[in-house]
Design an enzyme around this catalytic site. Sequence first.
Site, PDB file in Angstrom:
ATOM      1  N   ASP A 182       0.872  -1.171   0.000  1.00  0.00           N
ATOM      2  CA  ASP A 182       0.000   0.000   0.000  1.00  0.00           C
ATOM      3  C   ASP A 182       0.913   1.227   0.000  1.00  0.00           C
ATOM      4  O   ASP A 182       1.733   1.391   0.920  1.00  0.00           O
ATOM      5  CB  ASP A 182      -0.867  -0.042   1.270  1.00  0.00           C
ATOM      6  CG  ASP A 182      -1.872   1.092   1.333  1.00  0.00           C
ATOM      7  OD1 ASP A 182      -1.646   2.141   0.701  1.00  0.00           O
ATOM      8  OD2 ASP A 182      -2.879   0.928   2.030  1.00  0.00           O
ATOM      9  N   SER A 224      -3.407  13.744 -13.089  1.00  0.00           N
ATOM     10  CA  SER A 224      -4.647  13.910 -13.852  1.00  0.00           C
ATOM     11  C   SER A 224      -4.686  15.296 -14.463  1.00  0.00           C
ATOM     12  O   SER A 224      -4.105  16.245 -13.914  1.00  0.00           O
ATOM     13  CB  SER A 224      -5.836  13.738 -12.897  1.00  0.00           C
ATOM     14  OG  SER A 224      -7.016  14.189 -13.512  1.00  0.00           O
ATOM     15  N   TYR A 270      -9.327  15.469  -4.874  1.00  0.00           N
ATOM     16  CA  TYR A 270      -8.536  14.632  -5.790  1.00  0.00           C
ATOM     17  C   TYR A 270      -7.644  15.525  -6.655  1.00  0.00           C
ATOM     18  O   TYR A 270      -6.436  15.277  -6.785  1.00  0.00           O
ATOM     19  CB  TYR A 270      -9.495  13.813  -6.656  1.00  0.00           C
ATOM     20  CG  TYR A 270      -8.859  13.066  -7.796  1.00  0.00           C
ATOM     21  CD1 TYR A 270      -8.123  11.908  -7.581  1.00  0.00           C
ATOM     22  CD2 TYR A 270      -9.006  13.514  -9.108  1.00  0.00           C
ATOM     23  CE1 TYR A 270      -7.538  11.219  -8.642  1.00  0.00           C
ATOM     24  CE2 TYR A 270      -8.439  12.831 -10.171  1.00  0.00           C
ATOM     25  CZ  TYR A 270      -7.709  11.684  -9.933  1.00  0.00           C
ATOM     26  OH  TYR A 270      -7.144  11.014 -10.979  1.00  0.00           O
TER      27      TYR A 270
HETATM   28  N1  LIG Z   1      -8.743   6.311 -15.316  1.00  0.00           N
HETATM   29  C1  LIG Z   1      -8.809   7.624 -15.529  1.00  0.00           C
HETATM   30  O1  LIG Z   1      -9.714   8.131 -16.219  1.00  0.00           O
HETATM   31  C2  LIG Z   1      -7.744   8.524 -14.962  1.00  0.00           C
HETATM   32  C3  LIG Z   1      -7.784   9.883 -15.279  1.00  0.00           C
HETATM   33  C4  LIG Z   1      -6.809  10.716 -14.768  1.00  0.00           C
HETATM   34  C5  LIG Z   1      -5.818  10.197 -13.953  1.00  0.00           C
HETATM   35  N2  LIG Z   1      -5.802   8.880 -13.649  1.00  0.00           N
HETATM   36  C6  LIG Z   1      -4.743   8.373 -12.768  1.00  0.00           C
HETATM   37  O2  LIG Z   1      -4.054   7.329 -13.420  1.00  0.00           O
HETATM   38  C7  LIG Z   1      -3.623   6.365 -12.460  1.00  0.00           C
HETATM   39  C8  LIG Z   1      -4.119   4.996 -12.856  1.00  0.00           C
HETATM   40  O3  LIG Z   1      -5.516   5.045 -13.009  1.00  0.00           O
HETATM   41  P1  LIG Z   1      -6.368   3.760 -13.392  1.00  0.00           P
HETATM   42  O4  LIG Z   1      -7.566   4.234 -14.113  1.00  0.00           O
HETATM   43  O5  LIG Z   1      -5.511   2.726 -14.022  1.00  0.00           O
HETATM   44  O6  LIG Z   1      -6.820   3.307 -11.938  1.00  0.00           O
HETATM   45  P2  LIG Z   1      -7.453   1.938 -11.465  1.00  0.00           P
HETATM   46  O7  LIG Z   1      -8.351   2.281 -10.341  1.00  0.00           O
HETATM   47  O8  LIG Z   1      -7.982   1.160 -12.618  1.00  0.00           O
HETATM   48  O9  LIG Z   1      -6.184   1.149 -10.894  1.00  0.00           O
HETATM   49  C9  LIG Z   1      -5.463   1.663  -9.818  1.00  0.00           C
HETATM   50  C10 LIG Z   1      -4.617   0.560  -9.225  1.00  0.00           C
HETATM   51  O10 LIG Z   1      -3.968   1.142  -8.089  1.00  0.00           O
HETATM   52  C11 LIG Z   1      -4.119   0.271  -6.997  1.00  0.00           C
HETATM   53  N3  LIG Z   1      -4.118   1.064  -5.770  1.00  0.00           N
HETATM   54  C12 LIG Z   1      -5.110   1.858  -5.297  1.00  0.00           C
HETATM   55  N4  LIG Z   1      -4.765   2.368  -4.110  1.00  0.00           N
HETATM   56  C13 LIG Z   1      -3.529   1.883  -3.835  1.00  0.00           C
HETATM   57  C14 LIG Z   1      -2.636   2.034  -2.751  1.00  0.00           C
HETATM   58  N5  LIG Z   1      -2.968   2.775  -1.696  1.00  0.00           N
HETATM   59  N6  LIG Z   1      -1.440   1.417  -2.798  1.00  0.00           N
HETATM   60  C15 LIG Z   1      -1.109   0.634  -3.857  1.00  0.00           C
HETATM   61  N7  LIG Z   1      -1.918   0.434  -4.913  1.00  0.00           N
HETATM   62  C16 LIG Z   1      -3.114   1.048  -4.888  1.00  0.00           C
HETATM   63  C17 LIG Z   1      -5.435  -0.445  -7.218  1.00  0.00           C
HETATM   64  O11 LIG Z   1      -5.481  -1.675  -6.500  1.00  0.00           O
HETATM   65  C18 LIG Z   1      -5.437  -0.631  -8.714  1.00  0.00           C
HETATM   66  O12 LIG Z   1      -4.820  -1.831  -9.105  1.00  0.00           O
HETATM   67  C19 LIG Z   1      -4.148   6.848 -11.109  1.00  0.00           C
HETATM   68  O13 LIG Z   1      -3.139   7.563 -10.438  1.00  0.00           O
HETATM   69  C20 LIG Z   1      -5.268   7.756 -11.495  1.00  0.00           C
HETATM   70  O14 LIG Z   1      -5.526   8.733 -10.498  1.00  0.00           O
HETATM   71  C21 LIG Z   1      -6.743   8.020 -14.131  1.00  0.00           C
END
Ligand SMILES: NC(=O)c1ccc[n+]([C@@H]2O[C@H](COP(=O)([O-])OP(=O)(O)OC[C@H]3O[C@@H](n4cnc5c(N)ncnc54)[C@H](O)[C@@H]3O)[C@@H](O)[C@H]2O)c1
Length: 249
Positions: A56, A143, A156
């Site tokens: 984590d 983001s 966020y």
């Molecule tokens: N999906 C989007 O539209 C989007 C948009 C802008 C930014 N982001 C950013 O991109 C990154 C990836 O997004 P995603 O869509 O693949 O997310 P997701 O939710 O699909 O996957 C996130 C992964 O991070 C893991 N995770 C969550 N909290 C954690 C912690 N405390 N310690 C370790 N692992 C942890 C989860 O288990 C999961 O496997 C993130 O930082 C997210 O904020 C995503």
Amino acid sequence: MAFVTGAGQGVGRAIAQRFGAEGAAVAVTDVNIVAARAVAEEVLAAGGRAIAIGVDVTDYDGVGSAVDSTVTEFGRLDIVVNNAGNVGTDARGWTMKPFWTTEPDEWQSFINVNLFGVLNVCRHAIPVLIEQGVGGRLISIVSDAARTGEPKLEVYAAAKAGAAGFTRSIAKSVGRYNITANSIALGTMWGPGYAAMDCEQLAERMKPYLIRRPGQPEEAAALAAHLASAEADWITGQTYPLNGGISTS
Ligand SMILES: NC(=O)c1ccc[n+]([C@@H]2O[C@H](COP(=O)([O-])OP(=O)(O)OC[C@H]3O[C@@H](n4cnc5c(N)ncnc54)[C@H](O)[C@@H]3O)[C@@H](O)[C@H]2O)c1
């Protein structure tokens, strides 16, 4: 050798797969060890090298152990990708509501994962990179909300803006060690939520985007791979939008 957080699914998974395919040994880390193991298996099955670590990113000591075991396993550390994030939901399933209706305890998971998670990883990884003496790469996945703001996701957005600001600042501190630090600011990426939408709903959701579709995790992985490559030796302290043109400056 790449250490990727939140690599059990989505963008982190695509980054782990891409780095594995390009020949980097990958520490596939995630709070969900089952998911991390599955992705490490995928990297191995594709002919790459990988280990899975359950960690984590909000656990400072746990992150230290994860970095240590990565270095023990692979003998070095070159690339660190801070990808773990919580995209507008917390453990209570809270999703997008006006800031003035929230309570302080609801802010914690956004700040802890999206900002403190990055600090925890960098605090443990940077001394290793400096000690090795051959440079390195720090990449933070943030983001577009960090750059342009996002209603009902203010905390966020603030945490992601903090991570981007930290990454720019650390770039200034570690540049003399040939360590680069950059952020990738994502727009909406393809995920299970979109698979459930019909064409009309998807078209409506994508209206603000110049390229009217969500981004693919592989597109984020491609930019991360470029920033991690030797071709990006002179790129540091930047925040790269990857967002289908939803914002243009
Ligand atoms: N999906 C989007 O539209 C989007 C948009 C802008 C930014 N982001 C950013 O991109 C990154 C990836 O997004 P995603 O869509 O693949 O997310 P997701 O939710 O699909 O996957 C996130 C992964 O991070 C893991 N995770 C969550 N909290 C954690 C912690 N405390 N310690 C370790 N692992 C942890 C989860 O288990 C999961 O496997 C993130 O930082 C997210 O904020 C995503």
